[in-house]
Write an enzyme that holds these catalytic residues in place. Structure first.
Site, PDB file in Angstrom:
ATOM      1  N   TYR A 229      36.918  48.944  35.003  1.00  0.00           N
ATOM      2  CA  TYR A 229      37.782  47.825  34.634  1.00  0.00           C
ATOM      3  C   TYR A 229      37.407  46.575  35.425  1.00  0.00           C
ATOM      4  O   TYR A 229      36.728  46.651  36.443  1.00  0.00           O
ATOM      5  CB  TYR A 229      39.265  48.175  34.830  1.00  0.00           C
ATOM      6  N   CYS A 230      37.854  45.432  34.914  1.00  0.00           N
ATOM      7  CA  CYS A 230      37.670  44.157  35.610  1.00  0.00           C
ATOM      8  C   CYS A 230      38.835  43.260  35.209  1.00  0.00           C
ATOM      9  O   CYS A 230      39.824  43.733  34.652  1.00  0.00           O
ATOM     10  CB  CYS A 230      36.312  43.546  35.277  1.00  0.00           C
ATOM     11  N   THR A 231      38.736  41.975  35.474  1.00  0.00           N
ATOM     12  CA  THR A 231      39.877  41.087  35.228  1.00  0.00           C
ATOM     13  C   THR A 231      40.167  40.905  33.743  1.00  0.00           C
ATOM     14  O   THR A 231      41.298  41.074  33.297  1.00  0.00           O
ATOM     15  CB  THR A 231      39.626  39.705  35.870  1.00  0.00           C
TER      16      THR A 231
END
Ligand SMILES: [Zn+2]
Ligand SMILES: [Zn+2]
Length: 334
Positions: A182-184
């Site tokens: 995941y990331c922003t």
């Protein structure tokens, strides 16, 4: 242009899809978006598009219709900025680049068309209930520091390019396990998932729309929140609180704190975490040195600033090693 009074909506989106002729696509996009008075910054590469722009409200529907008429962008998620006055852009710039996210991958057989599976918030929660699922945070360390998913692994590096091979190496014995990245906002972890597949990992997932979308979905659907702390974003707030927990510490005194600030010394501007007490005693500066500088008259400050390399201006791990420890300096003379 400057006299425009109509309200604008600020939108961002990205999409990975193969573009044969990025230059031709760019020119066509430019002429169509220019007609409906879109301002902003858009990057086009053979691997896709990454866009941030504003559109006058009266053209919002036209914009949507136009974008959705481009087959690979049909139904693409348009993220609307909530805390924005629509005045972030004054011109339209569309640039052709090598990649939409610089990844340092030189292997020509790497292909963004083979990427991991999307998961939404509900699927994310379900998959991560299984203790065997590995959760990987693909953001920068200062983002991880103030907030992340429970059990998420940090890949501590200063750049995304370095992070990709590091992540593959860290997980090399888990090629058959479920891995969620995941990331922003989703653009990095989507690429990271393709990279992991390319490296022989079998079950790779990525969180659709990133933490931003996850936070919206859990709220809307009343789901359990598996994220702790703050989601760091580059707007005026420097982060959106998702839970009340404060999981980070003030870089100066070590007290619980998760407010990022930029050092008040313009010649430094270092991004770091500072608590309220330290903010007062250091007058918003990262160190005694910087505090001494901001107390000088403006002219003097300019002289001191001359010839100083501002570097990357983020409190990162390599920089922390080079600098005197902030906490130690604080003890001497706050
Ligand atoms: Zn402090
Ligand atoms: Zn400073």
């Amino acid at each position: 242009m400057l006299g425009e009074t109509e309200h604008r909506t600020t939108i961002s989106f990205y999409q990975y899809f193969h573009i044969d002729d990025p230059k031709g696509f760019r020119d066509l996009l430019y002429s169509n978006l220019n007609t409906i008075k879109v301002f902003g910054r858009i990057y086009i590469a053979q691997e896709g598009i990454n866009a941030q722009f504003s559109v006058p409200d009266s053209h919002f529907e036209n914009l949507k219709e136009y974008l959705y008429s481009i087959e690979p962008l049909k139904g693409v998620r348009l993220n609307i900025a909530v805390d924005d006055d629509g005045k972030s852009f004054w011109v339209l710039k569309i640039k052709v680049r090598d990649k939409i996210v610089a990844d340092g991958i030189a292997d020509p057989s790497f292909d963004m068309r083979h990427k991991g599976k999307y998961v939404d918030a509900e699927q994310f929660n379900k998959l991560t209930d299984d203790p065997n699922t590995i959760i990987v945070d693909m953001r920068n360390h200062y983002e991880y520091e103030v907030g992340h998913f429970e059990r998420a692994i940090e890949v501590a590096s200063d750049t995304f390019r370095e992070q990709l091979p590091m992540a593959a190496d860290m997980l090399k014995d888990a090629k058959d396990k479920n891995i969620i990245m995941y990331c922003t906002g989703g653009i990095r972890c989507e690429k990271a998932s393709a990279y992991m597949l390319h490296q022989g990992f079998k079950n790779v997932f990525h969180l659709e729309g990133g933490i931003i979308n996850y936070a919206n979905q859990v709220k809307e659907q009343g789901l359990a929140v598996k994220f702790r702390g703050k989601n760091f974003v580059f707007d005026n707030r420097l982060g959106e609180r998702i839970t009340d927990e404060i999981i980070a510490k003030c870089h100066q005194c070590g007290k619980p704190a998760d407010t990022h600030v930029n050092c008040a010394n313009d010649g430094c501007h270092l991004l770091f975490i500072q608590c309220e007490d330290c903010k007062n005693s250091y007058i918003g500066c990262c160190s005694i040195e910087c505090k001494e500088i901001v107390l000088l008259p403006a002219e003097e400050q300019k002289k001191v600033r001359k010839g100083i390399d501002k570097g990357r201006n983020i409190f990162n791990k390599s920089r922390a090693r080079l600098r005197p420890k902030l906490s130690e300096m604080g003890k001497k003379q706050p």
